[in-house]
Design a protein around this motif. Sequence first.
Motif, PDB file in Angstrom:
ATOM      1  N   CYS A  77       0.856  -1.192   0.000  1.00 13.46           N
ATOM      2  CA  CYS A  77       0.000   0.000   0.000  1.00 13.46           C
ATOM      3  C   CYS A  77       0.893   1.243   0.000  1.00 13.46           C
ATOM      4  O   CYS A  77       0.628   2.231  -0.686  1.00 13.46           O
ATOM      5  CB  CYS A  77      -0.883   0.050   1.242  1.00 13.46           C
ATOM      6  SG  CYS A  77      -1.808  -1.452   1.599  1.00 13.46           S
ATOM      7  N   CYS A  80       2.278   3.218  -3.205  1.00 18.89           N
ATOM      8  CA  CYS A  80       1.494   4.264  -3.878  1.00 18.89           C
ATOM      9  C   CYS A  80       1.047   5.341  -2.913  1.00 18.89           C
ATOM     10  O   CYS A  80       0.648   6.417  -3.333  1.00 18.89           O
ATOM     11  CB  CYS A  80       0.254   3.675  -4.540  1.00 18.89           C
ATOM     12  SG  CYS A  80       0.616   2.548  -5.882  1.00 18.89           S
ATOM     13  N   HIS A  81       1.053   5.039  -1.628  1.00 17.99           N
ATOM     14  CA  HIS A  81       0.613   6.022  -0.625  1.00 17.99           C
ATOM     15  C   HIS A  81       1.812   6.318   0.274  1.00 17.99           C
ATOM     16  O   HIS A  81       2.047   5.623   1.264  1.00 17.99           O
ATOM     17  CB  HIS A  81      -0.550   5.467   0.198  1.00 17.99           C
ATOM     18  CG  HIS A  81      -1.782   5.174  -0.626  1.00 17.99           C
ATOM     19  ND1 HIS A  81      -2.574   6.167  -1.151  1.00 17.99           N
ATOM     20  CD2 HIS A  81      -2.347   4.011  -1.018  1.00 17.99           C
ATOM     21  CE1 HIS A  81      -3.585   5.627  -1.820  1.00 17.99           C
ATOM     22  NE2 HIS A  81      -3.471   4.321  -1.766  1.00 17.99           N
ATOM     23  N   HIS A  96       1.381   3.726 -10.603  1.00 22.98           N
ATOM     24  CA  HIS A  96       1.953   2.490 -11.139  1.00 22.98           C
ATOM     25  C   HIS A  96       1.760   1.385 -10.135  1.00 22.98           C
ATOM     26  O   HIS A  96       1.991   1.587  -8.965  1.00 22.98           O
ATOM     27  CB  HIS A  96       3.461   2.620 -11.308  1.00 22.98           C
ATOM     28  CG  HIS A  96       3.862   3.527 -12.393  1.00 22.98           C
ATOM     29  ND1 HIS A  96       4.354   3.088 -13.584  1.00 22.98           N
ATOM     30  CD2 HIS A  96       3.836   4.868 -12.447  1.00 22.98           C
ATOM     31  CE1 HIS A  96       4.623   4.128 -14.335  1.00 22.98           C
ATOM     32  NE2 HIS A  96       4.322   5.217 -13.678  1.00 22.98           N
ATOM     33  N   ARG A 105      -6.168   6.324 -12.507  1.00 23.88           N
ATOM     34  CA  ARG A 105      -6.418   7.502 -11.674  1.00 23.88           C
ATOM     35  C   ARG A 105      -5.223   7.850 -10.797  1.00 23.88           C
ATOM     36  O   ARG A 105      -4.356   7.019 -10.548  1.00 23.88           O
ATOM     37  CB  ARG A 105      -7.650   7.277 -10.794  1.00 23.88           C
ATOM     38  CG  ARG A 105      -8.913   7.304 -11.623  1.00 23.88           C
ATOM     39  CD  ARG A 105     -10.141   7.245 -10.765  1.00 23.88           C
ATOM     40  NE  ARG A 105     -11.342   7.199 -11.600  1.00 23.88           N
ATOM     41  CZ  ARG A 105     -12.494   6.681 -11.226  1.00 23.88           C
ATOM     42  NH1 ARG A 105     -12.609   6.171 -10.019  1.00 23.88           N
ATOM     43  NH2 ARG A 105     -13.512   6.687 -12.032  1.00 23.88           N
ATOM     44  N   PRO A 108      -4.994   9.391  -4.352  1.00 24.59           N
ATOM     45  CA  PRO A 108      -5.224  10.526  -3.456  1.00 24.59           C
ATOM     46  C   PRO A 108      -4.421  10.370  -2.171  1.00 24.59           C
ATOM     47  O   PRO A 108      -4.028   9.258  -1.821  1.00 24.59           O
ATOM     48  CB  PRO A 108      -6.727  10.430  -3.156  1.00 24.59           C
ATOM     49  CG  PRO A 108      -7.081   8.997  -3.353  1.00 24.59           C
ATOM     50  CD  PRO A 108      -6.101   8.428  -4.346  1.00 24.59           C
ATOM     51  N   TYR A 119     -15.352   6.802  -0.403  1.00 27.43           N
ATOM     52  CA  TYR A 119     -13.946   6.718  -0.767  1.00 27.43           C
ATOM     53  C   TYR A 119     -13.810   6.598  -2.279  1.00 27.43           C
ATOM     54  O   TYR A 119     -14.754   6.216  -2.967  1.00 27.43           O
ATOM     55  CB  TYR A 119     -13.292   5.527  -0.062  1.00 27.43           C
ATOM     56  CG  TYR A 119     -13.432   5.645   1.446  1.00 27.43           C
ATOM     57  CD1 TYR A 119     -12.548   6.426   2.180  1.00 27.43           C
ATOM     58  CD2 TYR A 119     -14.502   5.057   2.110  1.00 27.43           C
ATOM     59  CE1 TYR A 119     -12.708   6.591   3.548  1.00 27.43           C
ATOM     60  CE2 TYR A 119     -14.666   5.212   3.483  1.00 27.43           C
ATOM     61  CZ  TYR A 119     -13.764   5.985   4.193  1.00 27.43           C
ATOM     62  OH  TYR A 119     -13.929   6.148   5.540  1.00 27.43           O
ATOM     63  N   MET A 120     -12.615   6.868  -2.755  1.00 25.59           N
ATOM     64  CA  MET A 120     -12.283   6.850  -4.180  1.00 25.59           C
ATOM     65  C   MET A 120     -12.847   8.096  -4.876  1.00 25.59           C
ATOM     66  O   MET A 120     -13.758   8.737  -4.383  1.00 25.59           O
ATOM     67  CB  MET A 120     -12.803   5.598  -4.908  1.00 25.59           C
ATOM     68  CG  MET A 120     -12.469   4.302  -4.211  1.00 25.59           C
ATOM     69  SD  MET A 120     -10.690   4.046  -4.058  1.00 25.59           S
ATOM     70  CE  MET A 120     -10.565   2.436  -4.801  1.00 25.59           C
ATOM     71  N   TRP A 121     -12.294   8.371  -6.035  1.00 23.97           N
ATOM     72  CA  TRP A 121     -12.697   9.562  -6.800  1.00 23.97           C
ATOM     73  C   TRP A 121     -14.168   9.483  -7.213  1.00 23.97           C
ATOM     74  O   TRP A 121     -14.800  10.501  -7.471  1.00 23.97           O
ATOM     75  CB  TRP A 121     -11.823   9.709  -8.042  1.00 23.97           C
ATOM     76  CG  TRP A 121     -10.451  10.215  -7.746  1.00 23.97           C
ATOM     77  CD1 TRP A 121      -9.294   9.489  -7.687  1.00 23.97           C
ATOM     78  CD2 TRP A 121     -10.076  11.578  -7.480  1.00 23.97           C
ATOM     79  NE1 TRP A 121      -8.227  10.308  -7.394  1.00 23.97           N
ATOM     80  CE2 TRP A 121      -8.679  11.591  -7.266  1.00 23.97           C
ATOM     81  CE3 TRP A 121     -10.777  12.780  -7.396  1.00 23.97           C
ATOM     82  CZ2 TRP A 121      -7.969  12.759  -6.988  1.00 23.97           C
ATOM     83  CZ3 TRP A 121     -10.069  13.944  -7.112  1.00 23.97           C
ATOM     84  CH2 TRP A 121      -8.689  13.936  -6.914  1.00 23.97           C
ATOM     85  N   GLN A 131     -12.366  -1.103   1.731  1.00 19.77           N
ATOM     86  CA  GLN A 131     -11.571  -0.384   0.748  1.00 19.77           C
ATOM     87  C   GLN A 131     -10.339  -1.161   0.255  1.00 19.77           C
ATOM     88  O   GLN A 131     -10.120  -1.244  -0.954  1.00 19.77           O
ATOM     89  CB  GLN A 131     -11.184   0.966   1.357  1.00 19.77           C
ATOM     90  CG  GLN A 131     -10.985   2.066   0.355  1.00 19.77           C
ATOM     91  CD  GLN A 131      -9.739   1.866  -0.428  1.00 19.77           C
ATOM     92  OE1 GLN A 131      -8.778   1.301   0.066  1.00 19.77           O
ATOM     93  NE2 GLN A 131      -9.756   2.311  -1.662  1.00 19.77           N
ATOM     94  N   PRO A 135      -7.565  -2.348  -4.069  1.00 17.60           N
ATOM     95  CA  PRO A 135      -6.182  -2.404  -4.571  1.00 17.60           C
ATOM     96  C   PRO A 135      -5.581  -3.814  -4.551  1.00 17.60           C
ATOM     97  O   PRO A 135      -4.829  -4.176  -5.459  1.00 17.60           O
ATOM     98  CB  PRO A 135      -5.410  -1.466  -3.632  1.00 17.60           C
ATOM     99  CG  PRO A 135      -6.282  -1.258  -2.442  1.00 17.60           C
ATOM    100  CD  PRO A 135      -7.690  -1.436  -2.914  1.00 17.60           C
ATOM    101  N   ARG A 264     -15.562  12.946  -6.729  1.00 21.86           N
ATOM    102  CA  ARG A 264     -15.688  13.374  -5.331  1.00 21.86           C
ATOM    103  C   ARG A 264     -14.746  14.556  -5.089  1.00 21.86           C
ATOM    104  O   ARG A 264     -13.563  14.500  -5.445  1.00 21.86           O
ATOM    105  CB  ARG A 264     -15.327  12.231  -4.379  1.00 21.86           C
ATOM    106  CG  ARG A 264     -15.685  12.562  -2.932  1.00 21.86           C
ATOM    107  CD  ARG A 264     -14.994  11.630  -1.956  1.00 21.86           C
ATOM    108  NE  ARG A 264     -13.548  11.777  -2.077  1.00 21.86           N
ATOM    109  CZ  ARG A 264     -12.663  11.022  -1.465  1.00 21.86           C
ATOM    110  NH1 ARG A 264     -13.053  10.049  -0.689  1.00 21.86           N
ATOM    111  NH2 ARG A 264     -11.371  11.206  -1.624  1.00 21.86           N
TER     112      ARG A 264
END
Length: 354
Positions: A77, A80-81, A96, A105, A108, A119-121, A131, A135, A264
């Motif tokens: 996780c 990407c975060h 990626h 996308r 965030p 959650y999510m765009w 959630q 991923p 969102r």
Amino acid sequence: MKKTQFFPRSLVFGILLFASLLLAGGFTWKEEWFLQPANFPAPVYNSKANPVTDAGFKLGKKLFYDPILSADYTISCGSCHIQAAAFSHHGHDLSHGIHDLLGTRNAPGLQNLAWYSRYMWDGGITNLDLQPIAPITNPVEMGDTLSAVIRKLNADPQYPGLFEKAFGTNRISTDLVMKALSQFMICLVSADSKYDKVMRKEGVVFTADETAGYQVYRQNCASCHPEPLFTNQQFRSTGLPVLEEGDEGRYLVSLDSSERFTFRVPSLRNLKFTFPYMHDGRFYTIDEVLDHYATGISHTTRPDPSFILPDGSPGIRFSPDQRKTLKAFLLTLNDTAFVKNPLYDEAGSQLYIK
Ligand code: HEC
Ligand code: HEC
């Protein structure tokens, strides 16, 4: 009568000894220490069903940073975060994932998730505990299956014992993996920016420019990006011109054609760290975002009616001074303590929560 007769020394020593034993045994974490900044409303996340504990938080953090959750042990996780980017994917317009495959996308930032209900765009997920399934099982993110992940965790030398500590059972299930990840994620609270300190009257005040910018924000931005989260979590179109991929946003979830091209509303907190911006990461600077609001809004993606000026053209008109002060205000929403907090970082996994 001397005071010591009421408080014999041995009793004082006894209390001290008891307190140090408690400390040595590790803290039992009181969630309100982290979850309730004085200037925030009550959280939405139901932490009664999943109370945060020291062991649960640490387990969630270990899972968050462990590539064991991906098919080929390459992506966590945290890939990407990234904390230094307020848990967004620094510098990547699209994220990626596994085998270097490109998502559609922008990742965030993760912050104040306990106050979110979508959650999510596209708001496609409404429960934080569900959630991470997205991923983990997304073929371009971590590319794994839940059953394989559970098998790997159960076979791992460390995890069963850590689940035992956190949840009282060493039989690892999807439910408990999700609960542990949520315990970590709801603690990612960003509420220590200059703005927060001003609001909580902690002896900090806005400069003249910031005060003026706060008014510009309240007039033009607060309807969608309201305090203190700086998002109303609703779905709106900012009239971004369609790029070749043509992401239809909320429509993909609701199939309601009036929601085509709506996304969102993201938070305005920590913009310094979370660029690039917008659902597809097309803008790299705040100036580009403001240029878009001023002159870039396109009728083709049905911009929100609040962007339409009396003459029918879309846009927010700023004077140079308003633009300068608005930017000064937006900078007060950056929370450096959050991106540097050792509690959240990968290396600091051994730290106790205090
Ligand atoms: C390959 C990159 C990638 C990986 C790996 C990844 N994410 Fe994400 N994450 C994203 C993207 C991109 C989005 C936005 C997706 C969308 O809106 O469709 C996202 C969205 C989220 C959100 C929603 C945030 C919000 O404000 O709505 C949460 C929470 C989250 N991810 C947690 C996780 C967790 C937990 C893991 C590990 C199990 C993980 N992510 C792994 C890229 C990634
Ligand atoms: C009608 C609602 C609305 C108004 C008014 C509005 N925004 Fe937004 N804003 C959004 C939405 C929706 C997005 C996401 C658009 C997308 O990705 O397609 C967004 C995105 C942003 C982003 C990018 C954040 C990120 O993490 O990607 C910034 C910065 C931003 N807005 C600043 C502002 C400022 C400053 C104002 C006032 C001048 C403003 N917005 C007014 C709805 C609005």
